[in-house]
Motif scaffolding. Structure first.
Motif, PDB file in Angstrom:
ATOM      1  N   LEU A  11     -32.015 -39.589  -0.229  1.00 38.81           N
ATOM      2  CA  LEU A  11     -31.261 -40.220  -1.153  1.00 38.81           C
ATOM      3  C   LEU A  11     -30.075 -39.668  -1.763  1.00 38.81           C
ATOM      4  N   VAL A  12     -28.905 -40.408  -1.701  1.00 34.09           N
ATOM      5  CA  VAL A  12     -27.660 -39.573  -1.976  1.00 34.09           C
ATOM      6  C   VAL A  12     -26.940 -40.532  -2.896  1.00 34.09           C
ATOM      7  N   GLN A  13     -26.110 -40.172  -3.949  1.00 33.52           N
ATOM      8  CA  GLN A  13     -25.263 -40.790  -4.578  1.00 33.52           C
ATOM      9  C   GLN A  13     -24.142 -41.410  -4.086  1.00 33.52           C
ATOM     10  N   THR A  14     -23.270 -42.357  -4.242  1.00 34.33           N
ATOM     11  CA  THR A  14     -22.069 -43.109  -4.075  1.00 34.33           C
ATOM     12  C   THR A  14     -21.178 -41.753  -3.836  1.00 34.33           C
ATOM     13  N   GLY A  15     -20.419 -41.662  -2.582  1.00 33.09           N
ATOM     14  CA  GLY A  15     -19.515 -40.821  -2.319  1.00 33.09           C
ATOM     15  C   GLY A  15     -20.066 -39.310  -1.790  1.00 33.09           C
ATOM     16  N   SER A  85     -18.571 -39.824   2.374  1.00 31.64           N
ATOM     17  CA  SER A  85     -18.263 -40.898   1.414  1.00 31.64           C
ATOM     18  C   SER A  85     -19.002 -42.048   1.376  1.00 31.64           C
ATOM     19  N   LEU A  86     -20.307 -41.707   1.376  1.00 35.11           N
ATOM     20  CA  LEU A  86     -21.394 -43.003   1.487  1.00 35.11           C
ATOM     21  C   LEU A  86     -21.164 -44.087   0.640  1.00 35.11           C
ATOM     22  N   LYS A  87     -21.595 -45.113   1.010  1.00 27.85           N
ATOM     23  CA  LYS A  87     -21.467 -46.271   0.183  1.00 27.85           C
ATOM     24  C   LYS A  87     -22.862 -46.849  -0.037  1.00 27.85           C
ATOM     25  N   ALA A  92     -29.987 -48.078   4.626  1.00 28.77           N
ATOM     26  CA  ALA A  92     -30.658 -48.457   5.725  1.00 28.77           C
ATOM     27  C   ALA A  92     -31.610 -47.369   6.451  1.00 28.77           C
ATOM     28  N   VAL A  93     -31.972 -47.935   7.403  1.00 29.13           N
ATOM     29  CA  VAL A  93     -32.945 -46.840   8.213  1.00 29.13           C
ATOM     30  C   VAL A  93     -32.010 -46.691   9.508  1.00 29.13           C
ATOM     31  N   TYR A  94     -31.773 -45.358   9.633  1.00 32.15           N
ATOM     32  CA  TYR A  94     -31.065 -45.130  10.731  1.00 32.15           C
ATOM     33  C   TYR A  94     -31.738 -44.536  12.081  1.00 32.15           C
ATOM     34  N   VAL A 121     -28.267 -44.897  -0.678  1.00 32.85           N
ATOM     35  CA  VAL A 121     -27.113 -44.548  -1.265  1.00 32.85           C
ATOM     36  C   VAL A 121     -27.268 -45.099  -2.609  1.00 32.85           C
ATOM     37  N   SER A 122     -27.244 -44.584  -3.925  1.00 34.54           N
ATOM     38  CA  SER A 122     -27.353 -45.189  -5.058  1.00 34.54           C
ATOM     39  C   SER A 122     -26.032 -45.242  -5.623  1.00 34.54           C
TER      40      SER A 122
END
Length: 123
Positions: A11-15, A85-87, A92-94, A121-122
């Motif tokens: 889990l990671v925040q936007t960006g 720079s995750l959005k 998804a499942v990768y 990505v939250s």
């Protein structure tokens, strides 16, 4: 036995950033094209990135170009996907996949698949 194992999801925040890793037990790992696909709930599994056996050729989904970087270490039989720079749309499942043929963006071109790792990505 041929096996691909993904790791590094979370889990990671936007960006934010995450680095996914695919460890392969393929006997001739260096000869395989390795790709990352992803699948969100209710969606088709889509191509994300691929890298040739030499690492000299790469291809990316347009929406991740400039943000994601695929790389491989044939000595360690691993392929990484650095995601910056995750959005939220990247949630998804990768899946890691391997092909003994030329690089392609279709699922049918890959004969070996991992079980996937969840990326969320939250906003």
């Amino acid at each position: 036995q041929v096996q691909l194992v993904e790791s590094g999801g979370g889990l990671v925040q936007t960006g934010g950033s995450l680095r996914l890793s695919c460890a392969a037990s393929l006997r001739f790992f260096s000869a395989f094209t390795i790709a990352w696909f992803r699948q969100a709930p209710g969606n088709e599994r889509e191509f994300v990135a691929a890298i040739s056996w030499s690492g000299g050729d790469t291809r990316y989904l347009d929406s991740v170009t400039g943000r994601f970087t695929i790389s491989r270490d044939n000595a360690k039989s691993t392929v990484d996907l650095q995601m910056n720079s995750l959005k939220p749309e990247d949630t998804a499942v990768y899946y890691c996949a391997a092909s003994g043929l030329v690089m392609s963006t279709g699922r049918g071109g890959y004969g070996y698949w991992g079980q996937g790792t969840q990326v969320t990505v939250s906003s």
